[in-house]
Each structure stands twice: as C-alpha cells, then as structure tokens.
Design an enzyme around this catalytic site. Structure first.
Site, PDB file in Angstrom:
ATOM      1  N   CYS A  65       3.695   8.498   1.002  1.00  0.00           N
ATOM      2  CA  CYS A  65       4.221   7.511   1.938  1.00  0.00           C
ATOM      3  C   CYS A  65       4.447   6.217   1.170  1.00  0.00           C
ATOM      4  O   CYS A  65       3.499   5.606   0.667  1.00  0.00           O
ATOM      5  CB  CYS A  65       3.235   7.307   3.083  1.00  0.00           C
ATOM      6  N   CYS A 124       6.286  -4.688  15.373  1.00  0.00           N
ATOM      7  CA  CYS A 124       5.981  -3.641  16.345  1.00  0.00           C
ATOM      8  C   CYS A 124       4.523  -3.808  16.775  1.00  0.00           C
ATOM      9  O   CYS A 124       3.621  -3.876  15.935  1.00  0.00           O
ATOM     10  CB  CYS A 124       6.216  -2.257  15.745  1.00  0.00           C
ATOM     11  N   CYS A 157       6.512  -7.069   6.900  1.00  0.00           N
ATOM     12  CA  CYS A 157       7.542  -6.490   7.755  1.00  0.00           C
ATOM     13  C   CYS A 157       8.046  -7.556   8.717  1.00  0.00           C
ATOM     14  O   CYS A 157       7.288  -8.446   9.127  1.00  0.00           O
ATOM     15  CB  CYS A 157       6.966  -5.304   8.535  1.00  0.00           C
ATOM     16  N   CYS A 173      -1.075   6.449   9.773  1.00  0.00           N
ATOM     17  CA  CYS A 173       0.192   5.888  10.222  1.00  0.00           C
ATOM     18  C   CYS A 173      -0.036   4.629  11.051  1.00  0.00           C
ATOM     19  O   CYS A 173      -0.822   4.622  12.000  1.00  0.00           O
ATOM     20  CB  CYS A 173       0.927   6.942  11.051  1.00  0.00           C
ATOM     21  N   GLU A 181       0.833  -1.195   0.000  1.00  0.00           N
ATOM     22  CA  GLU A 181       0.000   0.000   0.000  1.00  0.00           C
ATOM     23  C   GLU A 181       0.873   1.253   0.000  1.00  0.00           C
ATOM     24  O   GLU A 181       1.933   1.301   0.629  1.00  0.00           O
ATOM     25  CB  GLU A 181      -0.950  -0.005   1.210  1.00  0.00           C
ATOM     26  N   CYS A 196       1.591  -1.551  15.462  1.00  0.00           N
ATOM     27  CA  CYS A 196       1.517  -1.309  14.025  1.00  0.00           C
ATOM     28  C   CYS A 196       0.782  -2.442  13.320  1.00  0.00           C
ATOM     29  O   CYS A 196       1.125  -3.611  13.473  1.00  0.00           O
ATOM     30  CB  CYS A 196       2.939  -1.173  13.466  1.00  0.00           C
TER      31      CYS A 196
END
Length: 390
Positions: A129, A140, A136, A370, A116, A143
């Site tokens: 962005c 985290c 990933c 975010c 994305e 996230c």
C-alpha cells in the site's frame, strides 16, 4: 564526461537534484527522461538509448544503487555517471511488524517529511500500500490521514522508491548471476491506497506506475496495480488512457447527503457525476471490474436500505463491492458496524449478483489498517499541541 547542456525541467521530474550532493537523482525518471538526462550530461545521442536501457535494468531489475556495480558499463563511464547522478530512494525511519505479519514503514523523503507505506502478506500474494502525498486535502471524516493537512505531492521517484525499499526489506532483488524472472514475487501487487489522493498527483503517479510496470524492471502487471480515488472525476478516464491499471473508488455512501459528510469531494463531483464517469470508464469490463470500497460505519451507511440503494446506483457497471469494517483510531467519530450487520449487508449485495468480500482488518495493532495511516511527525506535533492531562 562533461556537461554539454543544462538539464531542463521538462526533461526531469522535480526534485532534479538530491539536496545533499547536488547530483541528479535517476530514480523516478521515465525512460525518455533518463535518456535525455544522459544526453544532456554528455552521453552521445547515438548511444544514449542503449545506455539508458542498461542503467534502467540495473536500477529496477537488479536493485543496484551504486554505479560501480553496473559491470556492463565501462569503468570510466561509471565514474563519470557517479559525478553527475545519484541513485536515491526514501529512507526507512522505522519498521513495525504486526502480529499478522503486516509491515508498516515510516518513510522519510526530501525535506524531512514523512509518509507511511504498508506491506500486507497473504497466501497468494503480497500487497504494498503506497502513499502519493504527504498528508491529504480530502478530509474524509472516517480517515485518520484526512486529519493531517496536505504538505506536498510526492515525486515519481518517491512513489516508486516505496516499492524499491519494500523489495529491499523483503530481500526480493535477485542475487548476482540469477535470472530476476525466476525469483519468487513476495511483492506481487501494489495499491495506491496510502496517504493522499493519487489523482491529485496524477503525473507523478503515472510515471511511477509506468516504471513499476516496465517489463525490463520491476515488471508488475498493470492488472496487479490498483489506483484508489475518492472521485476526482476529470482524471478518471485519463487513468485508463495513461496508466491502464485497475480502478477502485472510495464510495462509502449511497446518498449525496451522507457522502458529502464522509467524503467531502462529493460536494464538487456528486454521485451522479461520479457514476457517469465510471459507466464510461474505458477499461470497465467483466474481467476488469471496478472495485467499490465501502467502509462500514455503525448507524451511518450500513442499513438494508443502503445496500439496496448501492445495488441500484452501480447497476450496469462491471463491479465488485469491497466491504471494509471501520478501523477505529483515537478520537474517531464513528464506530465499526457489528459483524452481523456487515454480513447482512454483504448478503443483500451477493444475492443481487455482485461479489461482496469483507476485507479482513490487517495490522490494526500497529495502526497500519485501512484509513489509519498518519505520519509519526504529525502525531508528535498534535501531541505537543494537546494540553497535558490534569
């Protein structure tokens, strides 16, 4: 044009050829890589630098995708280029537009994988962005992307291709006959804050940003590109030396105990190691401050004591602290700090002499804020795994 020698892997970035046509994709090659590819495909070495410069400008200054349109190249040369090379960028699968004007693109890359990309318009800038990995590795805990396993790194072409597809959508490539440098820059800034950890894909990110910064192409200033890392300490100095862009740190905690939970990479490179690398960062100065990103989590990292500890930790580092109200997602284990708590935290930092802007959440209604990015493929896969409600 005949192929005089095979194009070796040290010349071209992977993937070297598009899976559909077996032709070599020029998007994402460095200037030297493009020149070497042309020589390997039969372009005389004496002319290769000039030809590479001409093709470069068509690709990145004009946004041209067909060799036939490269009118300062001989017609037969254009036809020969088209037999060996292609110009491919990622495919936009879907495009969502938020009430606040934020645009989120679901982008398909080679192998059918999806990432994305988000465009955020503001009064004085337009920020894209960009993602650097499919999924990933960092997990985290606050996230949404961190709940998706890493599939693979993006190539340089897939990274810079996100900038190109956004410029397509914004209609930002110059019209024929017009000077590109007179065009309005709707896309003026790039942040490497999408899916993935950029410093775990350093070479591809570096090459893509060098393309984006090249003055004879997309021509973004290095100070309008910000790379955000969770703290891959060995690559931080290298970022200054080989990319030269602005640096942001996903900080989010003021003790190793809390940061170990929020940002697990902290177990490998704890706060002391990270801060030492930032104090030595070659480009840190009052005019090029390091941005500390700090997501505000209710009852976790938002106390007055946290604010005072943060001030002490970053003392001596030219910095600003970007406070991010937590953008909640389905099943998230945290809650957003209250507006009063965030303002009180910001006030402590401001009185200590640091800029402490509170980031306004953007695109929450389309899950584009975010920490919310996660591909539709992964969402669908998780939905299939979940049991149906009774």
């Amino acid at each position: 044009m005949t192929v005089s020698a095979p194009i070796t892997q040290d010349v071209l970035t992977i993937p070297r050829k598009t899976p559909e046509t077996d032709r070599i994709n020029l998007v994402g090659l460095t200037r030297d890589g493009l020149r070497s590819a042309l020589i390997s495909a039969g372009t005389p070495e004496a002319k290769a630098k000039m030809r590479a410069g001409q093709i470069w400008q068509w690709l990145y200054e004009r946004g041209v995708r067909e060799f036939d349109q490269m009118t300062n190249l001989a017609k037969n040369y254009r036809a020969e280029l088209a037999e060996i090379f292609s110009i491919e960028i990622p495919e936009v699968v879907s495009r969502q537009v938020s009430e606040d004007g934020t645009r989120k693109y679901l982008v398909r890359i080679a192998g059918g994988h999806e990432v994305e990309t988000v465009y955020i318009p503001e009064e004085d800038r337009g920020t894209l962005c960009v993602s650097s990995q499919v999924g990933c590795t960092l997990t985290c805990s606050f996230c949404h992307t961190g709940t998706q396993k890493l599939v693979r790194n993006l190539t340089a072409g897939e990274i810079v291709g996100q900038i190109m597809l956004a410029r397509d959508d914004l209609g930002e490539w110059p019209e024929p006959g017009r000077n590109p440098r007179n065009e309005t820059r709707l896309l003026s800034n790039v942040v490497l804050m999408g899916m993935g950890e950029p410093l775990y894909n350093f070479e591809a990110v570096r090459d893509a940003m060098k393309i984006a910064m090249d003055p004879e192409g997309i021509s973004l200033s290095r100070r309008r590109i910000t790379l955000s890392t969770s703290g891959v300490v060995p690559e931080i100095a290298r970022t200054a030396d080989e990319i030269g862009c602005m640096l942001a740190i996903s900080f989010h905690a003021t003790t190793d105990e809390v940061r170990d939970k929020l940002v697990p990479i902290n177990k490998k490179w704890p706060l002391a190691d990270l801060l030492e690398s930032l104090r030595a960062y070659p480009k840190a100065s009052n005019s090029e401050r390091i941005t500390f990103e700090y997501v505000m989590l209710d009852g976790v990292n938002d106390s007055d004591a946290d604010a005072h500890r943060l001030i002490e930790l970053i003392r001596g580092i030219p910095a600003k602290i970007n406070l991010i109200p937590f953008n909640e997602w389905p099943g998230a284990p945290y809650k957003r700090s209250s507006n009063n708590r965030i303002r009180a935290f910001a006030d402590i930092i401001y009185k200590a002499g640091y800029a402490s802007p509170i980031r306004k959440p953007r695109g929450e209604d389309i899950m584009a804020a975010c920490g919310q990015l996660k591909s539709e493929t992964e969402r669908a896969r998780n939905a299939r795994r979940s049991p149906a409600p009774d």
